[in-house]
Scaffold this motif. Structure first.
Motif, PDB file in Angstrom:
ATOM      1  N   ILE A   1       0.977  -1.155  -0.003  1.00  0.00           N
ATOM      2  CA  ILE A   1      -0.219   0.083   0.002  1.00  0.00           C
ATOM      3  C   ILE A   1       0.870   1.310  -0.116  1.00  0.00           C
ATOM      4  CG2 ILE A   1      -1.966  -1.203   1.260  1.00  0.00           C
ATOM      5  CD1 ILE A   1      -1.009   0.138   3.655  1.00  0.00           C
TER       6      ILE A   1
ATOM      7  N   ALA B   1      -0.630   4.220  -1.818  1.00  0.00           N
ATOM      8  CA  ALA B   1      -1.861   4.654  -1.423  1.00  0.00           C
ATOM      9  C   ALA B   1      -1.856   5.375  -0.116  1.00  0.00           C
ATOM     10  CB  ALA B   1      -2.885   3.385  -1.246  1.00  0.00           C
TER      11      ALA B   1
ATOM     12  N   ALA C   1      -3.561   8.384   2.083  1.00  0.00           N
ATOM     13  CA  ALA C   1      -4.180   8.184   3.400  1.00  0.00           C
ATOM     14  C   ALA C   1      -3.783   9.320   4.339  1.00  0.00           C
ATOM     15  CB  ALA C   1      -3.976   6.545   3.681  1.00  0.00           C
TER      16      ALA C   1
ATOM     17  N   PHE D   1      -8.601   0.855   3.855  1.00  0.00           N
ATOM     18  CA  PHE D   1      -8.236   0.338   2.174  1.00  0.00           C
ATOM     19  C   PHE D   1      -9.402  -0.801   2.100  1.00  0.00           C
ATOM     20  CE2 PHE D   1      -4.317   2.001   4.251  1.00  0.00           C
ATOM     21  CZ  PHE D   1      -3.866   2.784   3.503  1.00  0.00           C
TER      22      PHE D   1
ATOM     23  N   LEU E   1      -5.475  -4.187  -4.323  1.00  0.00           N
ATOM     24  CA  LEU E   1      -5.960  -2.698  -3.657  1.00  0.00           C
ATOM     25  C   LEU E   1      -6.696  -2.059  -4.735  1.00  0.00           C
ATOM     26  CD1 LEU E   1      -5.671  -1.213  -1.032  1.00  0.00           C
ATOM     27  CD2 LEU E   1      -3.791  -0.299  -2.099  1.00  0.00           C
TER      28      LEU E   1
ATOM     29  N   ILE F   1      -9.690   3.635  -1.442  1.00  0.00           N
ATOM     30  CA  ILE F   1      -9.422   4.056   0.092  1.00  0.00           C
ATOM     31  C   ILE F   1     -11.110   4.541   0.496  1.00  0.00           C
ATOM     32  CG2 ILE F   1      -8.492   5.681   1.848  1.00  0.00           C
ATOM     33  CD1 ILE F   1      -5.950   5.428  -0.227  1.00  0.00           C
TER      34      ILE F   1
END
Length: 277
Positions: free
Chosen positions: A60, A63, A67, A79, A86, A89
């Motif tokens: 992740i 991402a 976040a 997530f 993935l 979010i």
């Protein structure tokens, strides 16, 4: 996922914010302190924090930066993974009640230290704590970690009141000297706590503490009234003053004094209705 209510569904408050229309989840599993996973429409779906994604073996890294931006705004970033990949979010914000900051100020004024213990990310927790003036933050801790924190504070000589509303708070609520559950939270939290605030408002903690202190003060006053009448009346009734003054206590006066003692105690107890909460 559907709303909380069935035994196989998560009782975490955030679960109530996630609803998939016309889809039910099978093979549902709530991983304590990490998230949930199951199958929706035959596809493997997982929703949770970074620890949940790591448990699934997902990277992740990219991402995580997005976040962190959401967390800095005081939002909880979760997530979403579908079939081992993935895909997005979800940011959830729990609005801070207008009375919360005032409640914390009043608790500070009463000499209390306020600690936020949460399983949420450090950035999110610090953003919320900064708005409210919370003294200390313990973020990213599991339910057992909250319980361990309570026990550590007790070993340090503190008396602890724990307020919480979720399943993850139940062990700490049971371990604290005073467990305070929110009536808007999970049933297990209310079962583990000694006090339940029906409205879920932290000002209820301030009012409860004021009432508790007033009640204890009232009990001490009532004990004084009860013992004072007896300490004065019993020796006289036993003839303590008779050799000197020839005075004996009439049974009628003794009965009246005992009745007056009870009336004094009850009248003083009724003063609790006048406590300014």
């Amino acid at each position: 996922m559907e709303r909380r209510g069935r035994a196989q569904r998560s009782e975490h408050p955030l679960a109530e914010a996630q609803v998939a229309p016309r889809q039910d989840a099978t093979d549902f599993d709530a991983v304590t302190g990490k998230g949930v996973r199951g199958k929706v429409g035959g596809r493997a779906v997982a929703l949770g924090n970074a620890a949940m994604m790591q448990k699934l073996g997902l990277d992740i890294g990219e991402a995580e930066a997005r976040a962190d931006v959401l967390r800095a705004e005081g939002k909880t970033a979760m997530f979403i993974a579908v079939d081992g990949a993935l895909v997005g979010i979800v940011a959830v914000a729990d609005p801070i009640k207008d009375s919360t900051a005032q409640a914390i100020r009043e608790l500070h004024a009463q000499g209390l230290r306020v600690i936020m213990a949460t399983g949420d990310n450090e950035r999110t927790a610090q953003a919320v704590a900064g708005k409210l003036g919370i003294d200390e933050v313990r973020a990213g801790i599991l339910p057992e970690g909250k319980k361990d924190l309570i026990e550590q504070l007790r070993r340090d000589g503190h008396k602890i009141a724990m307020a919480g509303d979720g399943v993850n708070d139940a062990p700490a609520l049971a371990a604290a000297d005073v467990g305070i559950a929110m009536g808007t939270g999970a049933d297990v939290a209310m079962e583990s706590a000694g006090i339940t605030l029906l409205g879920g408002d932290l000002m209820g903690i301030v009012r409860a503490r004021k009432l508790a202190r007033a009640t204890l003060r009232n009990i001490k006053q009532n004990l004084f009234f009860a013992f004072a009448y007896n300490a004065l009346g019993v020796p006289i009734a036993a003839g303590l003053l008779y050799p000197v003054t020839g005075l004996l206590l009439s049974p009628m006066i003794a009965a009246a004094a005992m009745s007056l003692s009870s009336v004094s105690v009850i009248t003083n107890a009724l003063r609790l209705r006048q406590v300014d909460l």
